[in-house]
Design an enzyme around this catalytic site. Structure first.
Site, PDB file in Angstrom:
ATOM      1  N   GLU A  93       4.761  -0.563   6.715  1.00 14.79           N
ATOM      2  CA  GLU A  93       5.401  -1.865   6.975  1.00 14.79           C
ATOM      3  C   GLU A  93       6.250  -2.277   5.770  1.00 14.79           C
ATOM      4  O   GLU A  93       7.367  -2.786   5.924  1.00 14.79           O
ATOM      5  CB  GLU A  93       4.345  -2.951   7.264  1.00 14.79           C
ATOM      6  CG  GLU A  93       3.649  -2.822   8.607  1.00 14.79           C
ATOM      7  CD  GLU A  93       2.607  -1.701   8.652  1.00 14.79           C
ATOM      8  OE1 GLU A  93       2.180  -1.237   7.571  1.00 14.79           O
ATOM      9  OE2 GLU A  93       2.245  -1.279   9.760  1.00 14.79           O
TER      10      GLU A  93
ATOM     11  N   GLU B  35       7.683   6.548  -7.287  1.00 21.42           N
ATOM     12  CA  GLU B  35       6.564   6.827  -6.368  1.00 21.42           C
ATOM     13  C   GLU B  35       7.027   6.852  -4.912  1.00 21.42           C
ATOM     14  O   GLU B  35       6.550   7.653  -4.116  1.00 21.42           O
ATOM     15  CB  GLU B  35       5.469   5.762  -6.565  1.00 21.42           C
ATOM     16  CG  GLU B  35       4.183   6.102  -5.822  1.00 21.42           C
ATOM     17  CD  GLU B  35       3.035   5.148  -6.140  1.00 21.42           C
ATOM     18  OE1 GLU B  35       3.222   4.199  -6.927  1.00 21.42           O
ATOM     19  OE2 GLU B  35       1.943   5.370  -5.577  1.00 21.42           O
TER      20      GLU B  35
ATOM     21  N   GLY C 168      -3.075   1.544 -12.298  1.00 19.56           N
ATOM     22  CA  GLY C 168      -3.972   0.386 -12.145  1.00 19.56           C
ATOM     23  C   GLY C 168      -3.169  -0.826 -11.707  1.00 19.56           C
ATOM     24  O   GLY C 168      -3.024  -1.776 -12.483  1.00 19.56           O
TER      25      GLY C 168
HETATM   26  C1  FAD Z   1      -6.848   6.233  -0.863  1.00 17.26           C
HETATM   27  C2  FAD Z   1      -6.040   5.205  -1.591  1.00 17.26           C
HETATM   28  C3  FAD Z   1      -5.634   5.484  -2.874  1.00 17.26           C
HETATM   29  C4  FAD Z   1      -4.894   4.518  -3.587  1.00 17.26           C
HETATM   30  N1  FAD Z   1      -4.578   4.770  -4.897  1.00 17.26           N
HETATM   31  C5  FAD Z   1      -4.054   3.759  -5.643  1.00 17.26           C
HETATM   32  C6  FAD Z   1      -3.899   3.920  -7.057  1.00 17.26           C
HETATM   33  O1  FAD Z   1      -4.170   4.999  -7.629  1.00 17.26           O
HETATM   34  N2  FAD Z   1      -3.477   2.854  -7.781  1.00 17.26           N
HETATM   35  C7  FAD Z   1      -3.170   1.663  -7.205  1.00 17.26           C
HETATM   36  O2  FAD Z   1      -2.764   0.728  -7.914  1.00 17.26           O
HETATM   37  N3  FAD Z   1      -3.280   1.487  -5.856  1.00 17.26           N
HETATM   38  C8  FAD Z   1      -3.728   2.498  -5.077  1.00 17.26           C
HETATM   39  N4  FAD Z   1      -3.902   2.322  -3.721  1.00 17.26           N
HETATM   40  C9  FAD Z   1      -3.615   1.004  -3.152  1.00 17.26           C
HETATM   41  C10 FAD Z   1      -2.448   0.997  -2.196  1.00 17.26           C
HETATM   42  O3  FAD Z   1      -1.214   0.969  -2.889  1.00 17.26           O
HETATM   43  C11 FAD Z   1      -2.638  -0.259  -1.313  1.00 17.26           C
HETATM   44  O4  FAD Z   1      -3.767   0.005  -0.491  1.00 17.26           O
HETATM   45  C12 FAD Z   1      -1.447  -0.546  -0.461  1.00 17.26           C
HETATM   46  O5  FAD Z   1      -0.369  -0.965  -1.245  1.00 17.26           O
HETATM   47  C13 FAD Z   1      -1.772  -1.644   0.595  1.00 17.26           C
HETATM   48  O6  FAD Z   1      -2.390  -2.725   0.001  1.00 17.26           O
HETATM   49  P1  FAD Z   1      -3.743  -3.329   0.601  1.00 17.26           P
HETATM   50  O7  FAD Z   1      -4.704  -2.204   0.781  1.00 17.26           O
HETATM   51  O8  FAD Z   1      -4.162  -4.452  -0.256  1.00 17.26           O
HETATM   52  O9  FAD Z   1      -3.368  -3.854   2.046  1.00 17.26           O
HETATM   53  P2  FAD Z   1      -2.635  -5.245   2.359  1.00 17.26           P
HETATM   54  O10 FAD Z   1      -1.512  -5.449   1.422  1.00 17.26           O
HETATM   55  O11 FAD Z   1      -3.676  -6.296   2.455  1.00 17.26           O
HETATM   56  O12 FAD Z   1      -2.052  -4.931   3.785  1.00 17.26           O
HETATM   57  C14 FAD Z   1      -2.837  -4.998   4.994  1.00 17.26           C
HETATM   58  C15 FAD Z   1      -1.901  -4.758   6.151  1.00 17.26           C
HETATM   59  O13 FAD Z   1      -0.901  -5.805   6.206  1.00 17.26           O
HETATM   60  C16 FAD Z   1       0.404  -5.247   6.156  1.00 17.26           C
HETATM   61  N5  FAD Z   1       1.264  -6.101   5.348  1.00 17.26           N
HETATM   62  C17 FAD Z   1       0.998  -6.629   4.133  1.00 17.26           C
HETATM   63  N6  FAD Z   1       2.042  -7.352   3.692  1.00 17.26           N
HETATM   64  C18 FAD Z   1       3.012  -7.260   4.629  1.00 17.26           C
HETATM   65  C19 FAD Z   1       4.331  -7.767   4.750  1.00 17.26           C
HETATM   66  N7  FAD Z   1       4.879  -8.531   3.802  1.00 17.26           N
HETATM   67  N8  FAD Z   1       5.045  -7.447   5.852  1.00 17.26           N
HETATM   68  C20 FAD Z   1       4.511  -6.671   6.832  1.00 17.26           C
HETATM   69  N9  FAD Z   1       3.261  -6.176   6.780  1.00 17.26           N
HETATM   70  C21 FAD Z   1       2.518  -6.444   5.700  1.00 17.26           C
HETATM   71  C22 FAD Z   1       0.231  -3.879   5.482  1.00 17.26           C
HETATM   72  O14 FAD Z   1       1.285  -2.997   5.847  1.00 17.26           O
HETATM   73  C23 FAD Z   1      -1.122  -3.436   6.044  1.00 17.26           C
HETATM   74  O15 FAD Z   1      -0.961  -2.885   7.317  1.00 17.26           O
HETATM   75  C24 FAD Z   1      -4.564   3.292  -2.976  1.00 17.26           C
HETATM   76  C25 FAD Z   1      -4.952   3.048  -1.657  1.00 17.26           C
HETATM   77  C26 FAD Z   1      -5.685   3.974  -0.965  1.00 17.26           C
HETATM   78  C27 FAD Z   1      -6.121   3.647   0.426  1.00 17.26           C
END
Ligand code: FAD
Length: 390
Positions: A371, A240, A124
């Site tokens: 990224e 992880e 979470g």
């Molecule tokens: C199917 C699925 C299962 C998941 N399961 C879990 C889970 O069990 N528990 C949990 O806690 N999370 C989970 N996640 C969350 C996952 O870890 C996040 O989706 C991931 O870390 C990206 O965060 P975000 O979706 O908020 O995208 P954002 O962080 O908003 O990123 C959007 C885009 O911007 C880019 N970006 C963001 N910051 C930077 C930076 N500093 N430099 C360059 N590029 C950047 C990213 O690479 C991406 O392309 C899951 C996600 C998915 C899709």
């Protein structure tokens, strides 16, 4: 360098394949794909009885004291057939973190149940506005006497629908800098005020939004120090990020070879006298091998007690991007047949390519996006300045 893993490893591989033949039935795989839940209670209990939930833990802890290489082989075989081990793998990320940071009481309560395959624990961390920047989490935990009261919403809590606990990142101080005001809790999913809503993904996997409304947990459910989540999370994320999708690439090759041996819907098979087709499958074999070697390097470093801060992300980054490239290429190679979804019970045919292509997209997102992995490799591997805010 000798890449032969030795006779004992071959024997172990055979044992795992025998276990798979007995337990990973077409019905089980069909159910997993239909529900999008890569966890099955009976299968997890069978893994527990066999000692393969935590094979690397000592015999006294319920494991088998297996070497890192043996653990990799066990995992490789399960992943190659897409067995529903994902729920237990996530559980193990939390369990290994508790093993390192938990109090004796929480370890005694949780770890024996994990090793028997009896419980599922999920991550979470992410919220709608804090994924990559996980330290921006807004879910709060407020101290009231011996309890903490949690309020907030988590996004993408995968496997929450079958979970017993969520390993929750919560803000415990409003004033301190963002990384020094977070604490980890192990929250029972049955606690009053915990709710969830399903989220279906492109790859068919089910994940969830989980909400926490005045959820009271005793202080004994805290993992690590108050405001000390960053250190706890650091080791959890390191576990992880040192992941590999090499077996998923092997599965693509298996599927491509299977499809090539089966007449296509229009009566034509793939033409393997054509060097381009042969070359495209051979390219996937090479990508799988590079992915495996990167995982072996990260595994060896971890086994020596050395940091995998750059090498773990390299294994994850390379194998997930290779999976995306290769599944697209083989889908294209299979032509119209590649667009066919898997029929119930068909777990080797063209449907594998179609599913792999959809599923591969998310592998470059969870556990940290490509990224973010590149950014970590640049910082930790090359010593370049940080690109992200602290
Ligand atoms: C199917 C699925 C299962 C998941 N399961 C879990 C889970 O069990 N528990 C949990 O806690 N999370 C989970 N996640 C969350 C996952 O870890 C996040 O989706 C991931 O870390 C990206 O965060 P975000 O979706 O908020 O995208 P954002 O962080 O908003 O990123 C959007 C885009 O911007 C880019 N970006 C963001 N910051 C930077 C930076 N500093 N430099 C360059 N590029 C950047 C990213 O690479 C991406 O392309 C899951 C996600 C998915 C899709």
């Amino acid at each position: 360098v000798n890449f032969d893993l030795g006779e004992e490893t071959d024997l172990l591989r055979k044992e795992v394949r025998d276990f798979i033949a007995q337990h990973v039935t077409p019905e089980l795989l069909e159910r997993v794909h239909r529900t999008g839940t890569w966890h099955d209670k009976e299968f997890a209990l069978a893994l527990g009885r066999r000692g393969w939930v935590a094979p690397g833990w000592s015999v006294e802890e319920g494991g088998e004291g297996r070497s890192w290489l043996e653990q990799l082989v066990i995992r490789e075989e399960f992943d190659r057939v897409d067995a529903p081990v994902s729920g237990m793998s996530v559980t193990m990320l939390v369990a290994n973190t508790i093993r390192k940071w938990g109090t004796p009481a929480i370890k005694a309560e949780i770890l024996p149940k994990v090793v028997r395959g009896e419980i599922v624990m999920v991550l979470g961390y992410s919220e709608a506005d804090s994924g990559s920047d996980v330290a921006a989490a807004r879910t709060s935990a407020e101290r009231r006497g011996e309890e903490w009261v949690i309020n907030g919403e988590k996004m993408f809590t995968t496997h929450a629908q079958v979970a017993d606990y969520v390993f929750l990142l919560a803000r415990t101080s409003a004033e301190a800098p963002k990384r020094k005001s977070l604490t980890m809790f192990l929250v029972p999913m049955t606690a009053p005020g915990v709710d969830l809503a399903p989220v279906r993904t492109l790859g068919g996997e089910r994940t969830n939004i989980t909400t926490f409304t005045d959820v009271a947990v005793p202080d004994s459910q805290r993992v690590g120090d108050i405001d000390g989540a960053w250190a706890v999370l650091g080791s959890a994320l390191e576990f992880e990020r040192a992941s590999t999708w090499a077996p998923a690439l092997d599965r693509l090759v298996d599927a491509a070879l299977h499809v090539s041996g089966t007449p296509a819907a229009d009566g034509d098979g793939w033409d393997f006298t054509d060097p381009t087709s042969r070359g495209r499958i051979a390219h996937v074999v090479a990508e799988a091998e590079v992915s495996r070697l990167l995982a072996l390097r990260a595994g060896w470093l971890a086994s020596q007690g050395l940091s995998t801060l750059a090498e773990g992300p390299m294994a994850k980054l390379y194998s997930t991007e290779a999976l995306t490239r290769c599944s697209a290429d083989l889908l294209d190679l299979a032509g119209a047949d590649g667009l066919r979804a898997a029929e119930p019970g068909d777990h080797t045919g063209a449907g594998i390519l179609e599913h792999a292509y959809r599923h591969s997209q998310v592998t470059t997102i969870y556990g940290g996006t490509s990224e973010i992995q590149r950014s970590i490799i640049a910082e930790r591997g090359l010593g370049l300045p940080r690109s992200r805010t602290a």
